[in-house]
Design an enzyme around this catalytic site. Structure first.
Site, PDB file in Angstrom:
ATOM      1  N   ALA A 268      40.846  44.917  50.355  1.00 29.43           N
ATOM      2  CA  ALA A 268      40.071  44.339  51.459  1.00 29.43           C
ATOM      3  C   ALA A 268      40.070  45.445  52.493  1.00 29.43           C
ATOM      4  CB  ALA A 268      41.054  43.260  52.123  1.00 29.43           C
ATOM      5  N   CYS A 269      39.131  45.032  53.428  1.00 33.74           N
ATOM      6  CA  CYS A 269      38.734  45.942  54.552  1.00 33.74           C
ATOM      7  C   CYS A 269      40.003  46.379  55.375  1.00 33.74           C
ATOM      8  CB  CYS A 269      37.625  45.325  55.385  1.00 33.74           C
ATOM      9  SG  CYS A 269      37.165  46.501  56.914  1.00 33.74           S
ATOM     10  N   PRO A 270      40.235  47.669  55.572  1.00 35.69           N
ATOM     11  CA  PRO A 270      39.019  48.809  55.511  1.00 35.69           C
ATOM     12  C   PRO A 270      39.578  49.700  54.183  1.00 35.69           C
ATOM     13  CG  PRO A 270      41.138  49.513  56.823  1.00 35.69           C
ATOM     14  CD  PRO A 270      41.389  48.033  56.385  1.00 35.69           C
TER      15      PRO A 270
ATOM     16  N   ASP B 264      29.896  47.072  56.360  1.00 38.15           N
ATOM     17  CA  ASP B 264      30.604  47.980  56.692  1.00 38.15           C
ATOM     18  C   ASP B 264      30.376  49.409  56.071  1.00 38.15           C
ATOM     19  OD1 ASP B 264      32.476  46.017  57.590  1.00 38.15           O
ATOM     20  OD2 ASP B 264      33.829  45.850  56.208  1.00 38.15           O
TER      21      ASP B 264
END
Length: 75
Positions: A12-14, A45
């Site tokens: 998952a981000c980041p 992103d």
């Protein structure tokens, strides 16, 4: 064919961006890196990250939930 392939699927981000930065730092200017991720927010992103750096986004595509980005390292 990319000089380096970074598999960030399932992260998952980041984390996909973190892995991309670590990967591209190992390349010489002009070489390419392919990043594969399943994070739905990565399209936005990753394009933002490339815009903030000297790198060039060569390709961005999505296939069956896997987002693939090809980036050419800038100087």
């Amino acid at each position: 064919m990319a000089n380096l392939v970074v598999d960030a699927k399932g992260l998952a981000c980041p984390m996909p961006i973190v892995k991309a930065k670590k990967g591209i730092d190992t390349l010489e200017p002009g070489q390419t890196m392919e990043l594969q991720t399943t994070d739905k927010g990565s399209m936005k992103d990753f394009q933002a990250w490339v815009n903030q750096t000297n790198h060039e986004l060569v390709e961005a595509r999505e296939d069956s939930g896997v987002f693939t980005f090809v980036v050419k390292k800038g100087s």
